[in-house]
Design a protein around this motif. Structure first.
Motif, PDB file in Angstrom:
ATOM      1  N   HIS A 124      -9.600   0.975  -5.338  1.00 31.62           N
ATOM      2  CA  HIS A 124      -8.346   0.863  -4.659  1.00 31.62           C
ATOM      3  C   HIS A 124      -8.250   1.662  -3.203  1.00 31.62           C
ATOM      4  O   HIS A 124      -9.283   2.541  -3.023  1.00 31.62           O
ATOM      5  CB  HIS A 124      -7.275   1.950  -5.500  1.00 31.62           C
ATOM      6  CG  HIS A 124      -7.031   1.516  -6.975  1.00 31.62           C
ATOM      7  ND1 HIS A 124      -5.964   0.660  -6.998  1.00 31.62           N
ATOM      8  CD2 HIS A 124      -7.367   1.924  -7.919  1.00 31.62           C
ATOM      9  CE1 HIS A 124      -5.742   0.281  -8.142  1.00 31.62           C
ATOM     10  NE2 HIS A 124      -6.826   1.106  -9.135  1.00 31.62           N
ATOM     11  N   GLU A 134       0.787  -0.100  -7.645  1.00 34.34           N
ATOM     12  CA  GLU A 134       1.755   0.391  -8.867  1.00 34.34           C
ATOM     13  C   GLU A 134       1.105   1.181  -9.767  1.00 34.34           C
ATOM     14  O   GLU A 134       1.705   2.519 -10.129  1.00 34.34           O
ATOM     15  CB  GLU A 134       2.540  -0.543  -9.501  1.00 34.34           C
ATOM     16  CG  GLU A 134       3.532  -0.017 -10.580  1.00 34.34           C
ATOM     17  CD  GLU A 134       5.009   0.528  -9.982  1.00 34.34           C
ATOM     18  OE1 GLU A 134       5.600   1.294 -10.705  1.00 34.34           O
ATOM     19  OE2 GLU A 134       5.160   0.187  -8.583  1.00 34.34           O
ATOM     20  N   GLN A 135      -0.267   0.931 -10.048  1.00 36.70           N
ATOM     21  CA  GLN A 135      -0.960   1.857 -11.011  1.00 36.70           C
ATOM     22  C   GLN A 135      -1.250   3.165 -10.490  1.00 36.70           C
ATOM     23  O   GLN A 135      -1.656   3.919 -11.542  1.00 36.70           O
ATOM     24  CB  GLN A 135      -2.155   0.719 -11.442  1.00 36.70           C
ATOM     25  CG  GLN A 135      -1.956  -0.432 -12.199  1.00 36.70           C
ATOM     26  CD  GLN A 135      -3.188  -0.992 -12.614  1.00 36.70           C
ATOM     27  OE1 GLN A 135      -4.226  -0.700 -12.292  1.00 36.70           O
ATOM     28  NE2 GLN A 135      -3.152  -2.443 -13.022  1.00 36.70           N
ATOM     29  N   ILE A 136      -1.436   3.066  -9.262  1.00 38.07           N
ATOM     30  CA  ILE A 136      -2.008   4.480  -8.925  1.00 38.07           C
ATOM     31  C   ILE A 136      -0.803   5.212  -7.908  1.00 38.07           C
ATOM     32  O   ILE A 136      -1.129   6.004  -7.069  1.00 38.07           O
ATOM     33  CB  ILE A 136      -2.974   4.300  -7.909  1.00 38.07           C
ATOM     34  CG1 ILE A 136      -2.839   3.486  -6.675  1.00 38.07           C
ATOM     35  CG2 ILE A 136      -4.320   3.783  -8.610  1.00 38.07           C
ATOM     36  CD1 ILE A 136      -4.089   3.486  -5.890  1.00 38.07           C
ATOM     37  N   GLY A 192      -8.794  -5.007  -9.008  1.00 38.18           N
ATOM     38  CA  GLY A 192      -8.750  -3.656  -9.842  1.00 38.18           C
ATOM     39  C   GLY A 192      -9.972  -2.959  -9.686  1.00 38.18           C
ATOM     40  O   GLY A 192     -10.469  -1.984 -10.224  1.00 38.18           O
ATOM     41  N   GLU A 222       0.790  -5.089  -7.797  1.00 41.28           N
ATOM     42  CA  GLU A 222       0.831  -4.567  -9.311  1.00 41.28           C
ATOM     43  C   GLU A 222      -0.291  -3.570  -9.262  1.00 41.28           C
ATOM     44  O   GLU A 222      -0.137  -2.464 -10.048  1.00 41.28           O
ATOM     45  CB  GLU A 222       0.317  -5.601 -10.242  1.00 41.28           C
ATOM     46  CG  GLU A 222       1.516  -6.891 -10.269  1.00 41.28           C
ATOM     47  CD  GLU A 222       0.999  -7.970 -11.081  1.00 41.28           C
ATOM     48  OE1 GLU A 222      -0.092  -7.831 -11.565  1.00 41.28           O
ATOM     49  OE2 GLU A 222       1.857  -8.972 -10.973  1.00 41.28           O
ATOM     50  N   GLN A 223      -1.369  -3.584  -8.544  1.00 44.00           N
ATOM     51  CA  GLN A 223      -2.555  -2.818  -8.536  1.00 44.00           C
ATOM     52  C   GLN A 223      -2.015  -1.429  -7.924  1.00 44.00           C
ATOM     53  O   GLN A 223      -2.510  -0.058  -8.319  1.00 44.00           O
ATOM     54  CB  GLN A 223      -3.948  -3.254  -7.756  1.00 44.00           C
ATOM     55  CG  GLN A 223      -4.357  -4.695  -8.357  1.00 44.00           C
ATOM     56  CD  GLN A 223      -4.934  -4.205  -9.957  1.00 44.00           C
ATOM     57  OE1 GLN A 223      -5.415  -3.054 -10.097  1.00 44.00           O
ATOM     58  NE2 GLN A 223      -4.976  -5.415 -10.650  1.00 44.00           N
TER      59      GLN A 223
END
Length: 410
Positions: free
Chosen positions: A354, A307-309, A351, A304-305
């Motif tokens: 990264h 996916e954010q970047i 989070g 999920e983390q």
């Protein structure tokens, strides 16, 4: 009348005798009467007897003859024991007989084994009977393919060598049965050239002479689902491993090798390297990667983390920015580049930061530089052994940073 008593003078020397000479005359005397490639005749003389042991493999005749009476007795274990009983501290040397060079009192079993087995007699007549205490061990291979057996007999320095050649014979005949004579001879010829001195292809310890041949460790590798190339694997165990310091190959290597393949399948989903240049090191590194992957398996929100970047992925010129999506990728990156990026997994999952990878465009799956992104800033960039980025790498990062609005603070 008085009587006269006459006595002869007695001296000490009259009672001194050569005890050893008397014993030697009493003991049986053995003499080789005839010998050639397959046959021999030995005479045994005592004060009372004169007998001959006749072993004529070429004619299929085996008997003991009484030279005084002409009586012929078929060869049995009992009368052979009697014939050889005086060879307690002595032996008879045969210069020309290829299947037995020396006869002791204990040679009864070998002589009886050979003279009562048609396959062994056939091997004798073809001059390929192996000079071994257990010649019957070789019979199944002679029956399977006598031509191949003859080629090996003429190729190997000593087929009965218990460390190198004899343990390899079952492997060679299994290869011949499954892959053909050419592949079997490839193994045999490379074996002679190899410096490896000790081979054991079994999956457990066994007595190489007396027990049935066991090559399960070797077979399990070749028959594995990993598409092992037979000739390449032969070269690997006979030459590559020797160059890596392996003077012997045994079941422990085969166990570790299969473990190495399995770990790659578990970690990558495929086998990336089948014939590593530094097997022991690569095996241990692979084990470290797997163990780290197990420790970080609890980081369920890692993807999920990432996916954010995902929009930060980028390719330009010689380089690419790659976004890892699995914790295993961070574990491998840290090991490949010899730094501690694996310790950042929890921080990435939470989070707090990264991790991104700078890779060569032409080798996007090979570790090059690891980047730490905190907020909108690259605060760390390390290559192998914590090296700093090069000028070219830095220029690429600046270009990428401008397009993605990321500050490059390294």
């Amino acid at each position: 009348m008085g009587s006269e008593c006459t006595t002869n003078a007695v001296t000490l020397k009259d009672y001194i005798i050569d005890v050893e000479n008397v014993s030697a005359k009493a003991a049986a005397q053995y003499e080789v009467v005839l010998e050639n490639n397959t046959d021999f005749i030995i005479k045994r003389r005592t004060i009372k007897t004169d007998r001959e042991l006749v072993i004529l493999v070429s004619k299929g005749l085996f008997y003991i003859k009484d030279c005084k009476t002409g009586q012929i007795d078929s060869l049995t274990e009992g009368n052979l024991n009697t014939f050889l009983r005086d060879l307690r501290d002595r032996y008879i040397t045969l210069q020309q007989v290829h299947w037995i060079n020396v006869i002791f009192r204990e040679s009864v079993e070998l002589i009886m084994t050979v003279t009562t087995n048609e396959s062994l007699l056939d091997m004798c007549r073809h001059n390929v009977l192996v000079n071994s205490p257990y010649p019957h061990w070789f019979v199944p291979f002679w029956k399977q393919n006598s031509k191949l057996f003859t080629r090996l007999y003429n190729l190997f320095p000593n087929m009965a060598d218990p460390k190198k050649y004899q343990p390899s014979i079952p492997v060679i005949f299994w290869i011949e049965e499954c892959f053909g004579t050419n592949e079997a001879m490839y193994f045999a010829e490379k074996l002679v050239q190899s410096g490896v001195s000790d081979l054991n292809f079994a999956d457990s310890y066994y007595n190489r002479h007396q027990n049935a041949p066991n090559i399960e460790a070797f077979k399990s590798v070749i028959e594995s689902p990993h598409n092992i190339n037979l000739r390449r694997f032969i070269d690997y165990i006979l030459f590559d491993l020797y160059a890596q310091g392996y003077a012997s190959i045994d079941r422990h290597f085969f166990t570790e090798y299969k473990d190495y393949l399995r770990m790659q399948m578990d970690f990558y989903g495929k086998v990336k390297e089948k014939y590593p240049a530094h097997f022991k090191t690569e095996h241990d590194v692979m084990a470290l990667k797997v163990n780290q992957a197990k420790l970080i398996a609890a980081c369920e929100n890692f993807a999920e983390q990432s996916e954010q970047i995902k929009d930060l992925a980028y390719t330009g010129g010689r380089y690419s920015i790659v976004i890892p999506t699995k914790p295993e990728e961070l574990a491998e990156e840290g090991i490949n580049l010899n730094h501690c990026v694996g310790q950042y997994i929890d921080r990435v999952a939470s989070g707090e930061c990264h991790i991104l990878f700078l890779r060569l465009r032409s080798a996007a799956d090979q570790s090059l530089v690891t980047l730490q992104l905190s907020g909108k800033q690259i605060c760390q960039a390390q290559g192998k052994n914590r090296r700093a980025v090069t000028k070219q790498e830095h220029r690429f990062l600046q270009q990428w940073g401008r397009e993605k609005e990321i500050e490059i603070a390294v």
